[in-house]
Design an enzyme around this catalytic site. Structure first.
Site, mmCIF file in Angstrom:
data_model
loop_
_atom_site.group_PDB
_atom_site.id
_atom_site.type_symbol
_atom_site.label_atom_id
_atom_site.label_comp_id
_atom_site.label_asym_id
_atom_site.label_seq_id
_atom_site.Cartn_x
_atom_site.Cartn_y
_atom_site.Cartn_z
ATOM 1 N N HIS A 6 -9.045 4.846 -26.617
ATOM 2 C CA HIS A 6 -10.230 4.074 -27.030
ATOM 3 C C HIS A 6 -11.251 4.977 -27.746
ATOM 4 O O HIS A 6 -11.389 6.152 -27.401
ATOM 5 C CB HIS A 6 -10.876 3.463 -25.781
ATOM 6 C CG HIS A 6 -11.944 2.455 -26.060
ATOM 7 N ND1 HIS A 6 -13.285 2.754 -25.930
ATOM 8 C CD2 HIS A 6 -11.872 1.160 -26.459
ATOM 9 C CE1 HIS A 6 -14.002 1.672 -26.221
ATOM 10 N NE2 HIS A 6 -13.164 0.700 -26.535
ATOM 11 N N SER A 25 3.554 -7.222 -22.457
ATOM 12 C CA SER A 25 2.209 -7.098 -23.006
ATOM 13 C C SER A 25 1.728 -8.439 -23.552
ATOM 14 O O SER A 25 2.516 -9.254 -24.036
ATOM 15 C CB SER A 25 2.234 -6.022 -24.102
ATOM 16 O OG SER A 25 1.220 -6.267 -25.035
HETATM 17 C C1 LIG Z 1 -12.138 -1.992 -23.761
HETATM 18 C C2 LIG Z 1 -11.592 -0.632 -23.526
HETATM 19 C C3 LIG Z 1 -12.400 0.425 -23.109
HETATM 20 C C4 LIG Z 1 -13.891 0.275 -22.992
HETATM 21 O O1 LIG Z 1 -14.188 -0.570 -21.967
HETATM 22 P P1 LIG Z 1 -15.636 -1.289 -21.840
HETATM 23 O O2 LIG Z 1 -15.475 -1.997 -20.551
HETATM 24 O O3 LIG Z 1 -15.762 -2.174 -23.039
HETATM 25 O O4 LIG Z 1 -16.655 -0.216 -21.815
HETATM 26 C C5 LIG Z 1 -11.824 1.624 -22.808
HETATM 27 N N1 LIG Z 1 -10.494 1.798 -22.938
HETATM 28 C C6 LIG Z 1 -9.684 0.820 -23.366
HETATM 29 C C7 LIG Z 1 -8.218 1.087 -23.470
HETATM 30 C C8 LIG Z 1 -10.193 -0.427 -23.681
HETATM 31 O O5 LIG Z 1 -9.383 -1.383 -24.137
#
Ligand SMILES: *Cc1c(COP(=O)(O)O)cnc(C)c1O
Length: 373
Positions: A119, A320
């Protein structure tokens, strides 16, 4: 009281939200759980400041619900009995920051290994924490390239590794395998290591997939972040972070002002989000979660098949709910709120998504002339 004009402004906004929700297929947000029970709690100054497991001076908190929520997720992630701790966060960005923070405090001089498909917030978190890091290649399907991980680990055998595993990447819902990662660490005799699982979306259901992905504490994770607003569709962003208690004790600091322990990232914390998560897990129960993921997988399979039948190539990772295809024309992408990156887009088949919505998106893509980006 709000003026008539102000009230109508809010009413218009409500209409706008209802319309926007009908054509939202690109983000992992569930709209099928009703949270109206939270309304009366809006009139109280809820604040979950401090450690949910410790007594604090401020009494208007929902710590008792927060503890129950965290306990539910600890069992779901097979956390070691008597050696786990956790709290309700503002989301997985915070949960990941927390996991990396504990890793840094546990393994001085550790290097973080994360994949290309991690992310976007991971880089920011590493920058906040000033942690040295190495980006690992990933395969076209989004999973970490374990050969690249092994080779990179070999080069820096003098420093303890911190592995940031994606349990469902943002664009392709690829899951890195914690068991395989542990195998590589064992093979290289890297005994001092830390594994964090970023299970923002998949943490909501990974425990109920068959075969079960390798991602939780029993598989070797030291901390796990899960989002609440994604699979559980809470009305405000939130999440859960879980970690081994002995690693948390290292950072706990008693603070006189709150009469509690400062074990969380932020001071004041949302007291409504633990109530929302509590409602979700009580309404659904384990069976409800199983039913929802089964429905999502069925719709994802439907979408994959229908796209390909229509001559628009689409694919998804095993087990998935994220269906990946070439980014369609801009008006279609905009209407359906499709997240797009590097020429690909996806629909995330959250439990409320219907076959009709998939059909309507597909019709729009075909109408717009197939795959022209
Ligand atoms: C959405 C997401 C995040 C961030 O999460 P938030 O709850 O929006 O802060 C981190 N890692 C992955 C893989 C995500 O899909």
């Amino acid at each position: 009281m709000l003026s008539r004009q102000d009230q109508s402004q809010l009413a218009d906004f409500l209409d706008y939200l209802r319309d926007a929700a009908r054509v939202e297929l690109g983000y992992p947000v569930a709209f099928d759980i009703d949270y109206q029970e939270l309304a009366p709690f809006l009139s109280h100054g809820l604040n979950n400041i401090g450690d949910p497991f410790k007594h604090g001076s401020y009494k208007l908190n929902s710590h008792r619900f927060e503890r129950e929520v965290v306990q539910f997720f600890a069992e779901m992630t097979r956390a070691p009995q008597d050696d786990w701790w956790g709290y309700v966060t503002n989301g997985s960005t915070e949960g990941n920051l927390y996991g990396l923070y504990l890793a840094r405090e546990t393994l001085a001089n550790g290097i973080v290994y994360f994949s290309q498909d991690s992310h976007y917030s991971v880089r920011k978190n590493l920058h906040f924490l000033n942690m040295p890091n190495i980006m690992i290649r990933s395969h076209a399907n989004g999973q970490m390239d374990y050969d690249d991980l092994r080779e990179s680990l070999k080069v820096r055998r003098d420093v303890p590794p911190i592995i940031f595993a994606n349990i469902g990447t943002t664009m392709k819902e690829a899951r890195d395998d914690v068991g395989v990662i542990r195998g590589i660490l064992d093979e290289l005799a890297l005994e001092r290591h830390y594994i964090h699982s970023d299970a923002a979306l998949c943490g909501g259901y990974a425990a109920y997939l068959e075969p079960r992905p390798s991602w939780d504490f029993a598989d070797g994770a030291d901390s796990i972040a899960i989002s609440g607003h994604k699979f559980f569709g809470t009305p405000m962003p939130c999440g859960v972070v879980l970690a081994r208690a002995k690693n948390v004790e290292r950072i706990a600091r008693s603070v006189a002002y709150i009469g509690s322990f400062d074990t969380t990232v932020t001071g004041s914390r949302n007291g409504l989000s633990p109530l929302a998560l509590w409602c979700a897990i009580h309404k659904l129960g384990e069976q409800g979660i199983r039913d929802r993921i089964r429905r999502s997988l069925e719709v994802a399979e439907y979408a994959e098949v229908q796209f390909n039948k229509a001559g628009i190539s689409a694919w998804r990772n095993p087990q998935s709910i994220t269906v990946v295809f070439q980014t369609p024309a801009a008006p279609v992408r905009d209407k359906w709120q499709l997240a797009s990156s590097d020429g690909i887009s996806h629909v995330i088949c959250m439990p409320h998504i219907s076959h009709e919505q998939i059909d309507a998106l597909l019709a729009d893509i075909r109408h717009a002339g197939g795959e022209a980006a």
